[in-house]
Write a protein that holds these residues in place. Structure first.
Motif, mmCIF file in Angstrom:
data_model
loop_
_atom_site.group_PDB
_atom_site.id
_atom_site.type_symbol
_atom_site.label_atom_id
_atom_site.label_comp_id
_atom_site.label_asym_id
_atom_site.label_seq_id
_atom_site.Cartn_x
_atom_site.Cartn_y
_atom_site.Cartn_z
ATOM 1 N N GLY B 314 0.864 -1.201 0.180
ATOM 2 C CA GLY B 314 0.005 -0.069 0.080
ATOM 3 C C GLY B 314 0.765 1.393 0.148
ATOM 4 N N PHE B 315 1.971 1.191 0.592
ATOM 5 C CA PHE B 315 2.435 2.718 0.737
ATOM 6 C C PHE B 315 3.141 3.113 -0.490
ATOM 7 C CE2 PHE B 315 7.304 1.905 0.850
ATOM 8 C CZ PHE B 315 7.447 0.624 1.013
ATOM 9 N N VAL B 316 3.547 2.152 -1.311
ATOM 10 C CA VAL B 316 4.221 2.433 -2.582
ATOM 11 C C VAL B 316 3.282 2.994 -3.544
ATOM 12 C CG1 VAL B 316 5.342 1.573 -4.899
ATOM 13 C CG2 VAL B 316 5.595 0.616 -2.477
ATOM 14 N N ASP B 317 1.734 1.929 -3.408
ATOM 15 C CA ASP B 317 0.766 2.687 -4.217
ATOM 16 C C ASP B 317 0.333 4.200 -3.718
ATOM 17 O OD1 ASP B 317 -1.480 1.807 -6.313
ATOM 18 O OD2 ASP B 317 -2.748 2.092 -4.664
ATOM 19 N N GLY B 318 0.378 4.059 -2.476
ATOM 20 C CA GLY B 318 0.130 5.502 -2.076
ATOM 21 C C GLY B 318 0.882 6.692 -2.601
ATOM 22 N N ALA B 319 2.291 6.420 -2.453
ATOM 23 C CA ALA B 319 3.236 7.457 -3.188
ATOM 24 C C ALA B 319 2.951 7.575 -4.440
ATOM 25 C CB ALA B 319 4.587 6.748 -2.770
ATOM 26 N N LEU B 320 2.566 6.427 -5.230
ATOM 27 C CA LEU B 320 2.215 6.793 -6.674
ATOM 28 C C LEU B 320 0.841 7.757 -6.800
ATOM 29 C CD1 LEU B 320 2.280 3.176 -8.249
ATOM 30 C CD2 LEU B 320 3.678 5.048 -8.819
ATOM 31 N N ARG B 321 -0.084 7.688 -5.834
ATOM 32 C CA ARG B 321 -1.096 8.634 -5.829
ATOM 33 C C ARG B 321 -0.889 9.957 -5.677
ATOM 34 N NH1 ARG B 321 -6.614 5.419 -3.815
ATOM 35 N NH2 ARG B 321 -6.278 3.606 -4.982
ATOM 36 N N ALA B 405 -1.941 5.565 4.019
ATOM 37 C CA ALA B 405 -3.478 6.135 3.916
ATOM 38 C C ALA B 405 -3.750 6.640 2.726
ATOM 39 C CB ALA B 405 -3.313 7.265 4.987
ATOM 40 N N ALA B 406 -2.623 7.095 1.845
ATOM 41 C CA ALA B 406 -2.913 7.874 0.504
ATOM 42 C C ALA B 406 -3.289 6.462 -0.376
ATOM 43 C CB ALA B 406 -1.698 8.403 -0.017
ATOM 44 N N ALA B 407 -2.916 5.388 0.000
ATOM 45 C CA ALA B 407 -3.441 4.239 -0.986
ATOM 46 C C ALA B 407 -5.067 3.743 -0.686
ATOM 47 C CB ALA B 407 -2.706 3.036 -0.597
ATOM 48 N N GLY B 408 -5.344 4.617 0.337
ATOM 49 C CA GLY B 408 -6.680 4.374 0.673
ATOM 50 C C GLY B 408 -7.630 5.609 0.578
ATOM 51 N N LEU B 420 -12.301 13.636 -2.674
ATOM 52 C CA LEU B 420 -11.052 12.725 -3.037
ATOM 53 C C LEU B 420 -9.977 13.729 -3.209
ATOM 54 C CD1 LEU B 420 -10.153 10.257 -3.777
ATOM 55 C CD2 LEU B 420 -10.811 10.700 -6.102
ATOM 56 N N ASN B 421 -10.235 15.178 -3.754
ATOM 57 C CA ASN B 421 -9.126 15.875 -4.155
ATOM 58 C C ASN B 421 -8.239 16.352 -3.003
ATOM 59 O OD1 ASN B 421 -11.102 15.613 -6.171
ATOM 60 N ND2 ASN B 421 -9.549 16.633 -7.413
ATOM 61 N N ASP B 422 -9.257 16.735 -2.161
ATOM 62 C CA ASP B 422 -8.886 17.573 -0.691
ATOM 63 C C ASP B 422 -7.961 16.592 0.011
ATOM 64 O OD1 ASP B 422 -9.947 19.672 -1.411
ATOM 65 O OD2 ASP B 422 -11.895 19.394 -0.335
ATOM 66 N N VAL B 423 -8.516 15.295 0.075
ATOM 67 C CA VAL B 423 -7.675 14.317 0.847
ATOM 68 C C VAL B 423 -6.218 14.001 0.259
ATOM 69 C CG1 VAL B 423 -7.430 11.817 1.337
ATOM 70 C CG2 VAL B 423 -9.798 12.847 1.338
ATOM 71 N N THR B 424 -6.142 14.058 -1.079
ATOM 72 C CA THR B 424 -4.655 13.941 -1.747
ATOM 73 C C THR B 424 -4.166 15.236 -1.332
ATOM 74 O OG1 THR B 424 -5.800 12.773 -3.594
ATOM 75 C CG2 THR B 424 -3.572 13.925 -3.944
ATOM 76 N N TYR B 425 -4.750 16.509 -1.534
ATOM 77 C CA TYR B 425 -3.940 17.646 -1.128
ATOM 78 C C TYR B 425 -3.339 17.474 0.361
ATOM 79 C CZ TYR B 425 -5.915 19.869 -5.186
ATOM 80 O OH TYR B 425 -6.311 20.026 -6.480
ATOM 81 N N TRP B 426 -4.317 17.325 1.247
ATOM 82 C CA TRP B 426 -3.763 17.141 2.588
ATOM 83 C C TRP B 426 -2.625 16.229 2.850
ATOM 84 C CZ3 TRP B 426 -4.476 20.242 6.574
ATOM 85 C CH2 TRP B 426 -5.177 21.367 6.600
ATOM 86 N N LEU B 427 -2.885 14.902 2.184
ATOM 87 C CA LEU B 427 -1.757 13.995 2.428
ATOM 88 C C LEU B 427 -0.514 14.370 1.782
ATOM 89 C CD1 LEU B 427 -3.830 10.703 1.936
ATOM 90 C CD2 LEU B 427 -2.939 11.708 4.137
ATOM 91 N N ARG B 428 -0.560 15.086 0.672
ATOM 92 C CA ARG B 428 0.645 15.722 0.248
ATOM 93 C C ARG B 428 1.372 16.552 1.050
ATOM 94 N NH1 ARG B 428 -1.568 17.308 -5.852
ATOM 95 N NH2 ARG B 428 -1.443 15.284 -6.783
ATOM 96 N N ALA B 429 0.703 17.583 1.802
ATOM 97 C CA ALA B 429 1.181 18.314 2.554
ATOM 98 C C ALA B 429 1.797 17.459 3.833
ATOM 99 C CB ALA B 429 0.105 19.409 3.339
#
Lengths: 357, 559, 261
Positions: B314-321, B405-408, B420-429
């Motif tokens: 999952g962590f690799v998939d999350g990094a890809l996301r 977490a990003a993988a989910g 969905l987009n906000d989740v990604t923005y937050w996780l990027r930060a």
């Protein structure tokens, strides 16, 4: 601190003791006095623990029986329902769980309640004595010396060279794991046939051709090339490259670049379904926002801007398939994709526009 | 090894039946030395020492259930039409591999149970290896002489992930097929050789007809054999080093305190195998895992919402996301010299995992270099007593969890009703600031806990009993600790920064200066353990016992 | 030609002719109706339409405009058909309570009779997709074919086990368990909100019936392996093994290493 044999780990090397010396430290009071358990003093408690252990072993026996009964009594015939399978699975599981947990908890309870529980202190011994350590180093030195490898660089260098090359055959022998890529990734089934016949767009999965009139505004069709289902081999390989998403929107909302003016038909557009990121099918079409979303990594493409990436990890737009309508009203691809579909790869640049014949 | 039989020496005769059997075996194959060494070997007892065993036992369960599955599984990608008893897939075109997986689930008695046992045990295997490694890291058990065993353990973590991934793909269902496709995309992004590796792995274009049988071979032969080899090395080194122990009265670097292997520890450890098996059996009985019948056969066209790998990938998939593919209008993917440099895939796929594993493998040496600590350690650090290490570990853990977490992210979006987009923005930060916050917070918490320990060691425990003094003041009575409990709180080292030391030429070189700087960073925030003098002072300079307690109370209040 | 003319007087000729005629008309009819049938449903009475008009004016016209011709805050409903009304009102999505990324399912605001009247009114404005006949939503089609169609056309948004999934910017595709066959059918033909339209030329009524059959079958079957953990795939499985699996095992390890009294 403790009594160490030679090679004492505590006093070798440079050590920061942070200005604490032995005097300033508390003395180790030693292992706390042993506390007796109920079962050590009260024979009745011991007897009770004994019975509990036996009961747990008994539960294990029951579990084994549950397993056997549910294995043989429940028949998985051809007409077995999901409920039967679920029941058998649960019973086999309960049986195994009882059988295992009964033994496990029984043994552990036995050990905890009835076996001696005096904590024992055992000395650690140095992994090797100082003498051994020095002898080992000396032996290695002697061996190296006797080979003379240091004095004979010719031998050493040729040996290194030989050893370095020797694994190459082991790599080379895997050369037939697969064919060379060549131009395989550059072409899809959409290229017109050798007789110049244009490929019709067909429904996935049944393969029936699609008429332009079938595609109403707001529709999304999942498309494969006509004839894909009839391929005798390599069907999935071809499908993996050629799946297309067909959508119709108000022609005014499309903003084609000059060279793509004739790639759409009355607002009907076809784009590769394979994500330019790592290749998942980008199949989620939002008919009001005209966004395409990849469910794997959330790359989002805007259909009104020729599938430009507007969010997510993809870098490139989805390749567009130029389409037109044939004399019978069916949608056809006027050529193959003008670029390779799917994720980027090293040689991709050389393959762009190759199918544009 | 066995007693030599000379005519004049009295012959040793075993008295019990068990003894006679032992003697019989010993006289023929030897081994009494081994028994003497191990029969009463002492193992310290602590719940956190059991995760390695959970991993070992899950592996045994995997071998047992996996062997059963191989009897029914057919790794062929040939086309077939399903003829088994699951009606929603009746007559659907699929691969033999998928069809045989369905048959295991629906037409082999106990097959579904074994599949679920195998998959749950696999998830548990990697999870317990991870928790075991976290325990080893946070307690400093990787220090000399156990560095090499830490490396073997890290290799085992990677192998367990490899075993999991190769197995995940075998049923050839839609979910794992899309997972393989993602792997193919990542491989293709590798410069120069990526396309070739992809073609060699799949035997041509994706998906080809070879990949399942190749993964099968890796899954049932190569990877388990390597895991087994590593486990043997791992356990051998555990025996050589003996187990570490938590600090406490009577425990020091020269001894090991615990229960003897025979009978107590062997019984507990042996019984624990059955417990782990029982827990896995309960999960397999009542909780579905990998419902391949829902996903359908692999077909390159469909995809399911919520397509994710098993948790350990999952962590690799999350990094890809998390990686943006375009920044403004600038494409992260670049074309240089007519070739693709797919940074939007390469960076997230390789860099986080690369950093994580590099730091993991080298950490024992990094810490040894900074601290210049070349001693052997057999007594563990309580995590609070090594604040900087604990903080580093937590920073890494949080970083991992952000990617995880990003993988989910899509499931976070649907289940917490956020975009969905906000989740990604937050996780990027959080990807960048999460580890920093974790480092600072953990270090402060560890230091605070140390101060709390100091407080307790000096002034005893709060009893919750409030007493009114003659002049009207209320105080809480503190109960002094007994010497065993106190020793647990004071018997640790708190190294101070080690300034730069000149080398043999009398020069402080740049590397040494850098080391000294790191040493300061590592050790500058420290709480020294209570010394007997301090304890004496705390109890002494007020004269009377009551006054001490009054002072304690004030101190407690002021915190 | 000769062979045919000879057989013209065969006793079965009349039957063959009849069959052929039926086939041709049936085929023509089928061809004519492949694209969304634009037939106005005649089962609505004039009073239904009139009542519906009143309901519409009172409850819907604020956003959808007088005569359902649309306004700034709501689209025109001319030509959306009775199916769209029955879906949106029947699942409680309309009337919308508040603006959000999308209208969400909630308890229906109108009873069946009122919903029918509203549908009658909107259907009377212009032809559009009608409420499906009972024969296509009976759940007695081919589940395996339905599964294939579902995976190709629906699973990317709704999840392979119909557990739902995320769309962009707060929108989502809902889970389909507990949704009636009629509403599923209507959603496919009308494409509510961001869902694409699956007209009869894309997925035939027979195919839609198969999809509904598949969904109803997996819903009533349940999972053979026990609780399905939300059918969300590896994420919920991973969470479960970390929280429940390791949790129980840690509880055991604590018991195992504690001293008995």
């Amino acid at each position: 601190m403790g009594n160490h044999s030679d090679g004492s780990p505590n006093h070798s090397g440079t050590v920061a003791t942070a200005g604490q010396n032995e005097v300033e430290k508390f003395q180790d009071p030693g292992i706390p006095p042993h506390r007796l358990r109920l079962a050590d003093t009260d024979p009745r408690a011991a007897k009770k623990a004994e019975r509990q252990v036996a009961l747990l072993f008994g539960i294990s026996v029951v579990g084994t029986l549950i397993f056997l009964v549910s294995y043989f009594a429940i028949d998985l015939g051809n007409d077995s329902s999901i409920a039967t399978i679920r029941l058998q699975n649960a019973l086999l599981g309960i049986g195994t769980a009882f059988a295992m947990l009964g033994i496990g908890t029984g043994i552990v309870h036995w050990a905890k309640a009835l076996m001696p529980d005096h904590e024992v202190s055992e000395e650690r011994h140095a992994i090797r004595t100082e003498e051994d350590r020095q002898a080992a180093v000396r032996i290695v030195d002697d061996i190296v010396e006797e080979t003379g490898i240091k004095r004979r660089p010719l031998i050493r260098n040729t040996l290194l060279g030989a050893v370095a090359l020797a694994p190459l055959p082991a790599l080379a022998i895997f050369g037939d794991l697969g064919p060379r890529p060549d131009f395989a990734l550059a072409h899809t089934m959409w290229a017109p046939g050798p007789d110049g016949k244009l490929k019709r767009l067909a429904r996935d999965p049944d393969g029936t051709p699609i008429k332009a009139a079938d595609v109403t505004i707001g529709s999304a069709f999942h498309v494969i090339p006509e004839g894909l289902n009839e391929l005798s081999e390599g069907k999935l390989n071809e499908k993996a490259k050629s799946v297309v998403l067909l959508m119709r929107l108000d022609p005014a909302e499309l903003h084609p670049s000059p060279e793509r003016i004739d790639w759409a038909y009355n607002g009907i557009v076809a784009y590769s379904k394979i994500c330019t990121h790592v290749g998942c099918p980008v199949a989620l079409y939002e008919q009001q926002t005209h966004h395409l979303l990849c469910p794997c990594h959330q790359s989002t493409f805007d259909l009104t801007q020729q599938c430009k990436v507007i969010f997510g990890p993809a870098s490139r737009p989805l390749p567009q398939l130029p389409i037109a309508v044939d004399s019978e009203g069916y949608l056809v691809a006027t050529s193959d994709f003008h670029e390779p579909v799917g994720p980027s790869y090293w040689e991709r640049e050389q393959h762009v526009l190759i199918p544009n014949s | 090894m066995s007693s030599s039989l000379t005519p004049d020496a009295p012959v040793f005769v075993a008295k019990t039946k068990g003894g006679r059997i032992t003697d019989f075996v010993d006289q023929r194959v030897g081994g009494s030395g081994i028994l003497r060494e191990f029969g009463r070997k002492v193992f310290p007892d602590h719940w956190s020492f059991m995760f390695g065993e959970v991993a070992l036992y899950s592996f045994v369960i995997l071998l047992l259930s996996g062997t059963f599955l191989t009897f029914f599984f057919d790794p062929s990608m040939a086309e077939t039409h399903y003829a088994g008893s699951y009606t929603p897939l009746k007559n659907v075109e699929m691969s033999v591999a998928y069809s045989s997986s369905l048959n295991i689930s629906f037409d082999v008695r106990g097959g579904l149970f074994m599949r679920q046992v195998h998959h749950w045990a696999a998830l548990l295997f990697v999870a317990s290896v991870s928790v075991h490694m976290l325990r080893v890291f946070f307690t400093g058990a990787f220090r000399k002489p156990r560095e090499l065993n830490w490396v073997v353990g890290s290799v085992l973590l990677i192998l367990s992930m490899a075993a999991g991934f190769t197995g995940y793909s075998l049923p050839d269902d839609l979910l794992s097929g899309n997972g393989l496709r993602i792997i193919d995309g990542v491989i293709k992004s590798i410069p120069v050789i990526g396309t070739y590796i992809s073609f060699f792995l799949f035997g041509g274009e994706f998906p080809g007809t070879m990949i399942i049988s190749r993964l099968y071979m890796l899954h049932i032969l190569l990877v388990p054999a390597l895991i087994l080899l590593m486990i043997v090395m791992h356990l051998f080194m555990v025996v050589v080093h003996k187990h570490t122990q938590y600090p406490g009265p009577g425990r020091n670097d020269g001894n090991v305190v615990g229960y003897p292997l025979g009978p107590v520890y062997a019984a507990k450890a042996g019984g624990f195998f059955f417990i782990v098996f029982g827990v896995v059996a309960i999960m397999a009985a009542f909780f579905t895992i990998n419902p391949i019948w829902n996903y359908g056969p692999y077909d390159p066209s469909p995809v399911s919402a919520g397509t994710q790998p098993d948790w350990y990938i999952g962590f690799v998939d999350g990094a890809l996301r998390l990686m943006p593919g375009t920044i403004g209008d600038w494409k992260v993917e670049q074309i240089w010299f007519g070739h693709m440099f797919t940074f939007n895939v390469l960076l997230p796929a390789l860099v986080p995992a690369g950093i994580l594993f590099t730091v993991m493998f080298t950490y024992p040496w990094i810490e040894r270099w900074i601290t210049k600590d070349n001693r052997e350690h057999h007594v563990l650090d309580r995590p609070r007593n090594a604040p900087t290490r604990t903080a580093i570990g937590m920073a890494g853990f949080v970083w991992y969890c952000v990617m995880w977490a990003a993988a989910g992210s899509d499931l976070i979006a649907t289940h917490f009703h956020v975009a969905l987009n906000d989740v990604t923005y937050w996780l990027r930060a959080l990807f960048f600031i999460g580890p920093v916050i974790a480092f600072i917070v953990t270090k402060r918490v560890a230091l605070a806990l140390q101060r709390k320990d100091r407080e307790i060691a000096l002034h005893g425990r709060e009893t919750g009993r409030i007493v009114r003094l003659p002049h009207g003041e209320f105080i809480e009575v503190h109960a002094p600790l007994d010497e065993y409990k106190r020793y647990k709180l004071v018997g640790f080292e708190s190294p101070s920064p080690l300034p730069a030391v000149p080398n043999e030429h009398g020069v402080v070189d740049r590397k040494e200066r850098r080391r000294a700087k790191l040493s300061r960073w590592f050790f500058e925030d420290r709480v020294a353990p209570v010394t007997p003098v301090e304890l004496e002072a705390a109890h002494g300079h007020h004269g009377s016992h009551e006054a001490v307690e009054a002072a304690d109370a004030q101190k407690t209040l002021s915190h | 030609m000769k062979a045919i003319s000879q057989k013209r007087r065969h006793p079965l000729a009349a039957i063959a002719l009849l069959l052929m005629g039926l086939l041709v008309t049936g085929g023509l009819y089928a061809v004519a109706t492949t694209v969304n049938q634009a037939k106005a449903d005649t089962t609505y009475s004039a009073s239904d339409v009139a009542e519906g008009g009143k309901l519409f004016a009172a409850n819907c016209a604020t956003c959808h405009g007088v005569g359902a011709s649309g306004s700034q805050s709501g689209p025109s409903l001319v030509g959306v058909g009775a199916a769209a009304v029955d879906f949106q009102v029947g699942t409680g999505r309309m009337p919308m309570q508040m603006n959000g990324p999308q209208a969400e399912k909630k308890p229906a605001q109108f009873n069946e009779a009122q919903t029918k009247q509203l549908a009658a009114y909107v259907a009377s404005l212009a032809p559009g997709p009608a409420i499906p006949e009972a024969s296509v939503i009976d759940g007695k089609g081919d589940a395996a074919k339905g599964g294939e169609l579902f995976r190709t056309n629906c699973a990317m948004c709704h999840n392979a086990a119909a557990a739902g999934g995320a769309l962009t910017r707060g929108k989502f595709a809902p889970a389909l368990a507990g949704v009636s066959g009629q509403h599923i059918y209507e959603a496919m033909v009308t494409g509510p909100q961001n869902m694409p339209v699956f007209n009869d030329a894309n997925i035939s009524p027979e195919g839609k019936r198969d999809i509904i059959t598949y969904l109803k079958q997996i819903e009533s079957n349940g999972s053979p392996g026990g609780a399905d953990l939300g059918a969300l795939g590896p994420v919920s499985e991973g969470l479960f093994v970390w929280i429940a699996g390791l949790g129980v095992i840690i509880a055991f390890t604590i018991w195992l290493t504690s001293r008995t009294s």
